[in-house]
Design an enzyme around this catalytic site. Sequence first.
Site, PDB file in Angstrom:
ATOM      1  N   HIS A   1     -20.999  13.146 -28.770  1.00 46.50           N
ATOM      2  CA  HIS A   1     -20.397  12.250 -29.762  1.00 46.50           C
ATOM      3  C   HIS A   1     -20.255  10.805 -29.293  1.00 46.50           C
ATOM      4  O   HIS A   1     -20.268   9.897 -30.092  1.00 46.50           O
ATOM      5  CB  HIS A   1     -19.057  12.799 -30.280  1.00 46.50           C
ATOM      6  CG  HIS A   1     -17.963  12.840 -29.259  1.00 46.50           C
ATOM      7  ND1 HIS A   1     -17.956  13.727 -28.214  1.00 46.50           N
ATOM      8  CD2 HIS A   1     -16.851  12.092 -29.125  1.00 46.50           C
ATOM      9  CE1 HIS A   1     -16.873  13.523 -27.487  1.00 46.50           C
ATOM     10  NE2 HIS A   1     -16.181  12.532 -28.021  1.00 46.50           N
TER      11      HIS A   1
ATOM     12  N   TYR B   1       0.836  -1.208   0.000  1.00 47.66           N
ATOM     13  CA  TYR B   1       0.000   0.000   0.000  1.00 47.66           C
ATOM     14  C   TYR B   1       0.867   1.254   0.000  1.00 47.66           C
ATOM     15  O   TYR B   1       0.603   2.207  -0.731  1.00 47.66           O
ATOM     16  CB  TYR B   1      -0.918  -0.007   1.226  1.00 47.66           C
ATOM     17  CG  TYR B   1      -1.981   1.076   1.165  1.00 47.66           C
ATOM     18  CD1 TYR B   1      -3.268   0.782   0.705  1.00 47.66           C
ATOM     19  CD2 TYR B   1      -1.701   2.387   1.550  1.00 47.66           C
ATOM     20  CE1 TYR B   1      -4.237   1.763   0.629  1.00 47.66           C
ATOM     21  CE2 TYR B   1      -2.671   3.378   1.469  1.00 47.66           C
ATOM     22  CZ  TYR B   1      -3.932   3.063   1.020  1.00 47.66           C
ATOM     23  OH  TYR B   1      -4.894   4.037   0.929  1.00 47.66           O
TER      24      TYR B   1
END
Length: 458
Positions: free
Chosen positions: A450, A72
Site C-alpha cells: 500500500h 549521553y
Amino acid sequence: MELPFAEPYKIKVVEPIYRSTRQEREAWIAEAHYNLFNLRSDQVYIDLLTDSGTGALSQMQWSEIMLGDESYAGSLSYHKLKDTIMKLLGMPYFLPAHQGRAAENVLFSAMLKAGDIVPGNSHFDTTKGHIEYRRAIAVDCTIDEAADTSLFHPFKGNIDVGKLEAVFQQYPKEKIPLCIITITNNTAGGQPVSMENIRKASEVCRKYGVPMFLDAARFAENAYFIKTREKGYQDKSIREIVLEMFSYADGATMSSKKDAIVNIGGFMACRDKSLYQKASVFNIMYEGFITYGGLAGRDLGALAQGLMEGTELDFLESRIGQVALLGQMLHDYGIPMQQPTGGHAVFIDASKFLPQVPREQFRAQTLAVELYLEGGVRGVEIGTILADRDPITRENRYPALELLRLAVPRRAYTNNHIAYVAACLKNIFDRRNEISKGLVIVEEAPIMRHFTVELKKA
Ligand SMILES: *Cc1c(COP(=O)(O)O)cnc(C)c1O
C-alpha cells in the site's frame, strides 16, 4: 443557554496550507499514480492520513525542547520522563525508544521466540509484524461485535475473555510469553476497551501465569471513554483512571507520537526488574543507551510534558469532541461509517458508499482518490490494498471491510476544517451514482504494497 465546548487553547504560530484547484489535483494524483502516499505534502490541503506524530506542540513542550539536556548518560530530561511515567502510569522501569515499533522490537527481543503464541485484541500492524517476523503467532481475540460497522457498542475494542481463555487452555504456558491489550483498539477503528474488560483479561492472564502488556499508544483517549461511558467512572479523574488501567498490567509499549503529542518518540515500561535488565541489552543494541534510546534529550522532555497534557480532561474533551463532530456531520449527511466514532479517526464504509464499484477495483482507494480530487483532503485506505495478497495463492485478500480512514491530528485543525471535510464527502455522496469505475494496479511490491503501489483508472 448551555455554553458550547470550545478549545482549551488559542493559536500562537500558524502554518500556511495551500488551497489547490481541482485541475492541479487531477494532474498531481495522476503523477502520484493514484497513491496518496506519493503526494508531496504541499499538494494536500487537509491531511488526515494519520494522527501519528502530526499533532501541534504546546508552548510548554517547546520550552522543554529548549531545556533539553543532551548528556549521553543520566540526562535530566530522561529523569523528568522517568518520574512522569512512574507518577502517571505507576511503572517503575522504562526504556525510551525512537518510536512505538522500536519499543516493540526491544520488548519482543527479550520475550519472544519462534513458535510462541501472543493473544490480544487486534494487534496493530507493526506489533503483528514484529511477532510474525520472529515466527511467532498473533491470535486475535477481539469481540465479534467489532466487525459490524453499524452496531453500537460502547467498548467495541474489547477482548473476548472466553476466546482468550480458550487460547490459554489450548497451549502450554511456556508457549505464551505475553498477552497484549491495545488501548484504544486501533485496528478495530480506534474503539475503546472498558476497565472491566482490562481487569477481567488481567485476571485470566494471572490465573494462567501469563504477563499482560498494554499497547498504550492511545491510553489517554481510552481513559476518556471509560470516564464518559463506563458506570462508576464519571467522578474519577482521567489520571486516576489511567493509573487503574495500568495497575492491571505487567508492562506496556507506547508510540508517543499519538497520545503524548510529540512528533517522534516511544518507550516500553514494566514492573519486573529482570525483564528491564534483559530488554536494556536490546535497547542498547538497537536504539541507544538506556537513558536516551534513539531520542535527543529535548525529545524526552517534550514527551514527558506531552504525557501530562495528553491526560488533561479539557484537552481530551476537545480532541475526541472534534472527531465526534466529524462523525456527526457525516452521519447527518447519511454517509455510512463505523459507529460509534472512535477516539482518533472516522472510518467510512466504502462498500456501502460505492457498492457499484467492483471489489477488485478497490472501493476504499477509489473513494480516497475522489475525496482528494474534491477538496485536497488526504485520508487512507484500510481495505484490500492494505490487506496485501495471500502469501500462497497470490490472490487479493479481501478483508471484511473496505474502509476509508480519516485520522484527525491533535490540536492541528479547526472545526472549520472539519466542516470542510464533511462538505467534500457530502458532495461525493450526492453524486456517488456517477462513480462506477475504480482503479486497477499497475505495479506493486510483494508485501506492504500500500505504501508504494501504482494504480490507474479502470
Ligand atoms: C502507531 C502505533 C504503533 C506503532 O508505533 P510507531 O510509533 O508508529 O512505531 C503501535 N501500536 C499502535 C496501537 C499504534 O497506533
